[in-house]
Design a protein around this motif. Structure first.
Motif, PDB file in Angstrom:
ATOM      1  N   MET A   1     -19.962 -26.613 -17.649  1.00 49.29           N
ATOM      2  CA  MET A   1     -18.710 -26.145 -18.204  1.00 49.29           C
ATOM      3  C   MET A   1     -18.081 -25.141 -17.258  1.00 49.29           C
ATOM      4  O   MET A   1     -18.603 -24.062 -17.066  1.00 49.29           O
ATOM      5  CB  MET A   1     -18.990 -25.432 -19.540  1.00 49.29           C
ATOM      6  N   GLN A   2     -16.999 -25.510 -16.656  1.00 49.82           N
ATOM      7  CA  GLN A   2     -16.290 -24.596 -15.787  1.00 49.82           C
ATOM      8  C   GLN A   2     -15.114 -24.014 -16.546  1.00 49.82           C
ATOM      9  O   GLN A   2     -14.466 -24.689 -17.333  1.00 49.82           O
ATOM     10  CB  GLN A   2     -15.792 -25.299 -14.531  1.00 49.82           C
ATOM     11  N   SER A   3     -14.850 -22.763 -16.273  1.00 46.80           N
ATOM     12  CA  SER A   3     -13.734 -22.076 -16.900  1.00 46.80           C
ATOM     13  C   SER A   3     -12.526 -22.103 -15.979  1.00 46.80           C
ATOM     14  O   SER A   3     -12.660 -22.118 -14.760  1.00 46.80           O
ATOM     15  CB  SER A   3     -14.134 -20.620 -17.183  1.00 46.80           C
ATOM     16  N   ALA A   4     -11.358 -22.060 -16.572  1.00 50.73           N
ATOM     17  CA  ALA A   4     -10.118 -21.951 -15.796  1.00 50.73           C
ATOM     18  C   ALA A   4      -9.641 -20.507 -15.758  1.00 50.73           C
ATOM     19  O   ALA A   4      -8.530 -20.238 -15.291  1.00 50.73           O
ATOM     20  CB  ALA A   4      -9.042 -22.837 -16.408  1.00 50.73           C
TER      21      ALA A   4
ATOM     22  N   ALA B   1      -8.670 -16.912 -14.727  1.00 49.60           N
ATOM     23  CA  ALA B   1      -8.191 -16.436 -13.429  1.00 49.60           C
ATOM     24  C   ALA B   1      -8.909 -15.178 -12.975  1.00 49.60           C
ATOM     25  O   ALA B   1      -8.849 -14.824 -11.799  1.00 49.60           O
ATOM     26  CB  ALA B   1      -6.686 -16.184 -13.498  1.00 49.60           C
ATOM     27  N   SER B   2      -9.593 -14.501 -13.891  1.00 50.13           N
ATOM     28  CA  SER B   2     -10.281 -13.260 -13.532  1.00 50.13           C
ATOM     29  C   SER B   2     -11.624 -13.194 -14.249  1.00 50.13           C
ATOM     30  O   SER B   2     -11.844 -13.892 -15.253  1.00 50.13           O
ATOM     31  CB  SER B   2      -9.438 -12.042 -13.908  1.00 50.13           C
ATOM     32  N   VAL B   3     -12.481 -12.334 -13.749  1.00 50.21           N
ATOM     33  CA  VAL B   3     -13.789 -12.148 -14.382  1.00 50.21           C
ATOM     34  C   VAL B   3     -13.607 -11.588 -15.785  1.00 50.21           C
ATOM     35  O   VAL B   3     -14.275 -12.030 -16.728  1.00 50.21           O
ATOM     36  CB  VAL B   3     -14.685 -11.243 -13.513  1.00 50.21           C
ATOM     37  N   ASP B   4     -12.699 -10.641 -15.950  1.00 49.78           N
ATOM     38  CA  ASP B   4     -12.471 -10.078 -17.285  1.00 49.78           C
ATOM     39  C   ASP B   4     -12.030 -11.163 -18.266  1.00 49.78           C
ATOM     40  O   ASP B   4     -12.504 -11.214 -19.404  1.00 49.78           O
ATOM     41  CB  ASP B   4     -11.438  -8.951 -17.232  1.00 49.78           C
ATOM     42  N   ALA B   5     -11.125 -12.045 -17.833  1.00 52.43           N
ATOM     43  CA  ALA B   5     -10.670 -13.137 -18.696  1.00 52.43           C
ATOM     44  C   ALA B   5     -11.827 -14.084 -19.023  1.00 52.43           C
ATOM     45  O   ALA B   5     -11.952 -14.557 -20.154  1.00 52.43           O
ATOM     46  CB  ALA B   5      -9.524 -13.895 -18.035  1.00 52.43           C
ATOM     47  N   TYR B   6     -12.666 -14.343 -18.049  1.00 49.02           N
ATOM     48  CA  TYR B   6     -13.837 -15.196 -18.273  1.00 49.02           C
ATOM     49  C   TYR B   6     -14.730 -14.593 -19.350  1.00 49.02           C
ATOM     50  O   TYR B   6     -15.161 -15.275 -20.278  1.00 49.02           O
ATOM     51  CB  TYR B   6     -14.624 -15.377 -16.967  1.00 49.02           C
ATOM     52  N   LEU B   7     -15.016 -13.314 -19.226  1.00 49.69           N
ATOM     53  CA  LEU B   7     -15.890 -12.657 -20.194  1.00 49.69           C
ATOM     54  C   LEU B   7     -15.250 -12.614 -21.575  1.00 49.69           C
ATOM     55  O   LEU B   7     -15.935 -12.780 -22.589  1.00 49.69           O
ATOM     56  CB  LEU B   7     -16.255 -11.258 -19.711  1.00 49.69           C
ATOM     57  N   ASP B   8     -13.953 -12.412 -21.613  1.00 50.33           N
ATOM     58  CA  ASP B   8     -13.246 -12.368 -22.898  1.00 50.33           C
ATOM     59  C   ASP B   8     -13.302 -13.705 -23.630  1.00 50.33           C
ATOM     60  O   ASP B   8     -13.300 -13.732 -24.858  1.00 50.33           O
ATOM     61  CB  ASP B   8     -11.777 -11.959 -22.704  1.00 50.33           C
ATOM     62  N   GLU B   9     -13.346 -14.818 -22.893  1.00 51.70           N
ATOM     63  CA  GLU B   9     -13.361 -16.127 -23.540  1.00 51.70           C
ATOM     64  C   GLU B   9     -14.775 -16.608 -23.885  1.00 51.70           C
ATOM     65  O   GLU B   9     -14.932 -17.636 -24.548  1.00 51.70           O
ATOM     66  CB  GLU B   9     -12.643 -17.170 -22.677  1.00 51.70           C
ATOM     67  N   ALA B  10     -15.791 -15.872 -23.484  1.00 61.58           N
ATOM     68  CA  ALA B  10     -17.175 -16.254 -23.773  1.00 61.58           C
ATOM     69  C   ALA B  10     -17.442 -16.098 -25.278  1.00 61.58           C
ATOM     70  O   ALA B  10     -16.780 -15.308 -25.954  1.00 61.58           O
ATOM     71  CB  ALA B  10     -18.144 -15.390 -22.970  1.00 61.58           C
ATOM     72  N   PRO B  11     -18.423 -16.835 -25.796  1.00 64.33           N
ATOM     73  CA  PRO B  11     -18.770 -16.674 -27.210  1.00 64.33           C
ATOM     74  C   PRO B  11     -19.110 -15.216 -27.530  1.00 64.33           C
ATOM     75  O   PRO B  11     -19.752 -14.518 -26.730  1.00 64.33           O
ATOM     76  CB  PRO B  11     -19.994 -17.574 -27.380  1.00 64.33           C
ATOM     77  N   ALA B  12     -18.688 -14.774 -28.689  1.00 63.60           N
ATOM     78  CA  ALA B  12     -18.860 -13.370 -29.079  1.00 63.60           C
ATOM     79  C   ALA B  12     -20.314 -12.915 -29.017  1.00 63.60           C
ATOM     80  O   ALA B  12     -20.595 -11.785 -28.605  1.00 63.60           O
ATOM     81  CB  ALA B  12     -18.295 -13.156 -30.488  1.00 63.60           C
ATOM     82  N   ASP B  13     -21.244 -13.796 -29.375  1.00 61.44           N
ATOM     83  CA  ASP B  13     -22.652 -13.403 -29.390  1.00 61.44           C
ATOM     84  C   ASP B  13     -23.253 -13.269 -27.991  1.00 61.44           C
ATOM     85  O   ASP B  13     -24.375 -12.788 -27.843  1.00 61.44           O
ATOM     86  CB  ASP B  13     -23.482 -14.370 -30.229  1.00 61.44           C
TER      87      ASP B  13
ATOM     88  N   SER C   1     -15.657 -18.129  -9.020  1.00 64.86           N
ATOM     89  CA  SER C   1     -16.098 -19.137  -8.069  1.00 64.86           C
ATOM     90  C   SER C   1     -16.631 -20.341  -8.836  1.00 64.86           C
ATOM     91  O   SER C   1     -17.554 -20.192  -9.642  1.00 64.86           O
ATOM     92  CB  SER C   1     -17.180 -18.528  -7.174  1.00 64.86           C
ATOM     93  N   TYR C   2     -16.015 -21.492  -8.624  1.00 71.57           N
ATOM     94  CA  TYR C   2     -16.431 -22.711  -9.311  1.00 71.57           C
ATOM     95  C   TYR C   2     -16.404 -22.551 -10.835  1.00 71.57           C
ATOM     96  O   TYR C   2     -17.264 -23.066 -11.544  1.00 71.57           O
ATOM     97  CB  TYR C   2     -17.819 -23.157  -8.846  1.00 71.57           C
ATOM     98  N   GLY C   3     -15.433 -21.804 -11.336  1.00 72.43           N
ATOM     99  CA  GLY C   3     -15.291 -21.625 -12.772  1.00 72.43           C
ATOM    100  C   GLY C   3     -16.319 -20.707 -13.392  1.00 72.43           C
ATOM    101  O   GLY C   3     -16.521 -20.709 -14.606  1.00 72.43           O
ATOM    102  N   MET C   4     -16.989 -19.919 -12.565  1.00 72.86           N
ATOM    103  CA  MET C   4     -18.017 -18.979 -13.022  1.00 72.86           C
ATOM    104  C   MET C   4     -17.773 -17.636 -12.347  1.00 72.86           C
ATOM    105  O   MET C   4     -17.025 -17.539 -11.373  1.00 72.86           O
ATOM    106  CB  MET C   4     -19.416 -19.467 -12.610  1.00 72.86           C
ATOM    107  N   VAL C   5     -18.486 -16.631 -12.829  1.00 68.24           N
ATOM    108  CA  VAL C   5     -18.472 -15.341 -12.153  1.00 68.24           C
ATOM    109  C   VAL C   5     -19.399 -15.468 -10.954  1.00 68.24           C
ATOM    110  O   VAL C   5     -20.560 -15.862 -11.093  1.00 68.24           O
ATOM    111  CB  VAL C   5     -18.966 -14.213 -13.087  1.00 68.24           C
ATOM    112  N   GLY C   6     -18.867 -15.170  -9.778  1.00 69.98           N
ATOM    113  CA  GLY C   6     -19.657 -15.349  -8.572  1.00 69.98           C
ATOM    114  C   GLY C   6     -19.686 -14.113  -7.706  1.00 69.98           C
ATOM    115  O   GLY C   6     -18.809 -13.250  -7.776  1.00 69.98           O
TER     116      GLY C   6
END
Length: 155
Positions: A1-4, A6-18, A44-49
């Motif tokens: 599952m790659q995320s779209a 644009a930032s690490v903060d946005a990636y973390l915000d969209e992660a499951p709450a748990d 990087s590649y839809g992940m935090v890198g």
């Protein structure tokens, strides 16, 4: 599952709450340890890198030289939190060290893929071991290993 994201903060915000607290703790640990060793945080590649930037290694990644040299990533996947460490993949003795240390550090069975380590529950992340793991290889160490193993030899 790659995320779209644009930032690490946005990636973390969209992660499951748990998983968010665990992912934020993992990010803090990795940033604190890896940036002084010459790595930069990036999506990087839809992940935090954590990558070796072009300013330090202009050749970039051999599969796509426009990309910085990847080193370590983490992701919230469908069924687990995954840690992708290129050094574990590249160096069998490094993987052997990690497997032995994981057995001492965690009561949970190690779930390892080719270059990923999967943790099905956020509370299973062994932060102290991950801390020790990431301090074992600097950007300079990774570049040297990468060049020895993956860069085509010039004739």
């Amino acid at each position: 599952m790659q995320s779209a994201a644009a930032s690490v903060d946005a990636y973390l915000d969209e992660a499951p709450a748990d998983r968010q607290a665990a992912l934020r703790q993992l990010r803090a640990l990795l940033r604190d340890r890896l940036t002084p060793l010459g790595f930069e945080e990036a999506m990087s590649y839809g992940m935090v890198g954590y990558v070796v930037p072009h300013s330090r290694y202009p050749a970039g990644y051999h599969c796509d030289p426009k990309l910085p040299l990847p080193f370590l990533s983490f992701a919230s996947q469908k069924a687990s939190i995954n840690l992708y460490h290129m050094g574990l993949y590249a160096q069998p003795e490094f993987m052997a060290w990690f497997q032995a240390e994981h057995a001492k550090a965690s009561p949970h069975k190690l779930d390892v893929g080719k270059s990923c380590v999967r943790y099905k529950k956020p509370e299973h992340l062994p932060y102290e071991l991950i801390d020790r793991l990431v301090q074992r290889m600097s950007a300079a160490d990774w570049i040297a290993l990468y060049e020895a193993l993956y860069r085509p030899k010039k004739k």
